[in-house]
Scaffold this motif. Sequence first.
Motif: not given
Length: 361
Positions: A215-219, A267-279, A326-329, A354-356
């Motif tokens: 649910h959090a990742l869906e944002q 070359e690989d693709v990475a996801l680096l993300a930081r959001i509040p913990n939904p729990f 959240a960034l794809l790198l 970003s959430p904005e």
Amino acid sequence: MSDEEAAVALSSSEAADLAGMLRRLRESHWPDDEVTQGQLAAAIGVTAATISTWESSKSTKSPNAERLRAYARFFATRRSIEGDPRLILDKDLDDGELAELRRLESQLIGALGGDTNERPGIFTFSSGPVTIICPEAPKDVRGALASRNAPNFTKLQQYADLDALIEIHGHVRAMNPSLDVFHRLASEAKPDDLSTHVILLGGVGWNKASRRFLHALEQMPISQINDPDLTGDDEDYGEIFRARDSDEVKTFRPIWEGTDEDRELTEDVALLARIPNPFNGTRTLTICNGVHSRGVLGAVRCLTDAQIRDANEQFLADRYPDGRFALLLRVPVVENETLSPDLQNAETRLFEWSPEDGVPA
């Protein structure tokens, strides 16, 4: 985190000023609803005696920045005291409540002598524990020592993304020497683990814990899907990234060179993300993911590599002052070595959110 760990030492005058501010906030922020010390304590996770100490003009111990952010979140909306006292997550706050949250954060942390735009490093935490949740390697690719019946059973043989785990576990321990830092297989993560600061390694396919945060990742407008060009029987099996913006849906795949036995991942693709913990709204969820393990390691090394992490941290602080992104790198692989992504290089950043920005329909 103990009440002692939640406190910082200020001069007597600074502590008295902050104590008066906190006392007035509790007693008169909502004139028709005076909040009790017990209500506030229950919501932010300390004892009523600790609240009393923080409000005392004679105390030289004051709440740290993380606790002050929890104060701000509590008093940003009256809904915090509707029913059981609790903290309301950003996603459930309206625009007026979010503005009040930022105003209170600025006021309270300013009284502590801090700047709301100054954030500690992504892997530096003012409280603990921290739980690194790791994917489990498929049984058909594990070594013999992964079997519990083996006399030399080695549990780490059950883990996937071991390079990333060793890198990040050592770094988090070094940056947070007073905190407990655990690593768990996704299949063994307990509810209490999910409410800590969580660092999630690996993709949805192998890390089942990802599904608990679905649910959090869906944002975020970023997902992983099976690549129709790859199958589960292919040694190059992986889930590619898909991102949505206002105009189109984009897919991001790793790059290979050569053919057959000479084929090489470059070359690989990475996801680096930081959001509040939904729990637990006072804790964080950090995601380090990739199409392949090189991408996972690249996401980690982006913020652990001593040669580049300070510049990358500064980029994130400037670009995302509220600490959510959240960034794809791009993750280059040169002579079988994973290079650390440079966030200041625009070509490294394949997609940003970003959430904005919201989530495109």
